[in-house]
Design a protein around this motif. Structure first.
Motif, PDB file in Angstrom:
ATOM      1  N   GLY A 101      52.966  55.968  14.176  1.00 32.57           N
ATOM      2  CA  GLY A 101      51.351  55.857  14.212  1.00 32.57           C
ATOM      3  C   GLY A 101      51.142  54.319  13.543  1.00 32.57           C
ATOM      4  O   GLY A 101      50.213  53.832  13.582  1.00 32.57           O
TER       5      GLY A 101
ATOM      6  N   ARG B 141      49.411  50.209  23.994  1.00 28.00           N
ATOM      7  CA  ARG B 141      50.030  50.285  22.582  1.00 28.00           C
ATOM      8  C   ARG B 141      50.653  49.043  22.268  1.00 28.00           C
ATOM      9  O   ARG B 141      50.571  48.538  21.094  1.00 28.00           O
ATOM     10  CB  ARG B 141      50.953  51.513  22.499  1.00 28.00           C
ATOM     11  CG  ARG B 141      50.263  52.842  22.691  1.00 28.00           C
ATOM     12  CD  ARG B 141      51.537  53.540  22.305  1.00 28.00           C
ATOM     13  NE  ARG B 141      52.676  53.714  23.015  1.00 28.00           N
ATOM     14  CZ  ARG B 141      54.120  53.708  22.536  1.00 28.00           C
ATOM     15  NH1 ARG B 141      53.899  53.619  21.056  1.00 28.00           N
ATOM     16  NH2 ARG B 141      55.015  53.344  23.220  1.00 28.00           N
TER      17      ARG B 141
ATOM     18  N   SER C 269      50.665  51.892  16.912  1.00 25.99           N
ATOM     19  CA  SER C 269      50.837  53.474  17.366  1.00 25.99           C
ATOM     20  C   SER C 269      52.339  53.879  17.823  1.00 25.99           C
ATOM     21  O   SER C 269      52.672  54.262  18.650  1.00 25.99           O
ATOM     22  CB  SER C 269      49.752  54.071  18.555  1.00 25.99           C
ATOM     23  OG  SER C 269      48.603  53.627  18.241  1.00 25.99           O
TER      24      SER C 269
END
Length: 123
Positions: free
Chosen positions: A14, A66, A84
């Motif tokens: 994350g 991402r 992420s």
């Protein structure tokens, strides 16, 4: 031509990391630049690339949405912003230079390679 990748490290899932690749020698502004990665026991795979001008970027499906590749031709540096992050992003990340300038997805098209920087993502 020498490529030096940096910015790898260990992060939790994350989180984000930004990789840098500084290029010396040659004519950086005319090269397309790519990022590839190799996970343990797997083949090296394409992650992202950027054309010589920065006007075209390409991403692997796993990176779309991402990761962001960018370049600074004044600093002879290419970046890979990774957000992420997932455990499956764990790999050694390599930057590479492509003389033709297009930004191929094929590692065989790249002429110069850096040593790589390790990214470890824990769950």
């Amino acid at each position: 031509v020498q490529l030096q990748a940096s910015g790898g490290g260990s992060v939790q899932a994350g989180n984000s990391l930004t990789l840098s690749c500084a290029v010396s020698g040659g004519t950086f502004g005319s090269y397309a630049m790519g990022w590839f990665r190799q996970a343990p026991g797997k083949e090296r795979e394409f992650v992202a690339s950027v054309s010589w001008s920065g006007g075209r970027t390409y991403y692997a499906d796993s990176a779309k949405g991402r990761f962001t590749i960018s370049r600074d031709n004044d600093k002879n540096t290419v970046y890979l912003q990774m957000n992420s992050l997932k455990p499956e992003d764990t790999a050694v990340y390599y930057c590479a230079a492509e003389v033709t300038g297009y930004g191929s997805r094929n590692l065989q098209d790249y002429d110069y390679w850096g040593r790589g920087t390790l990214v470890t993502v824990s769950s």
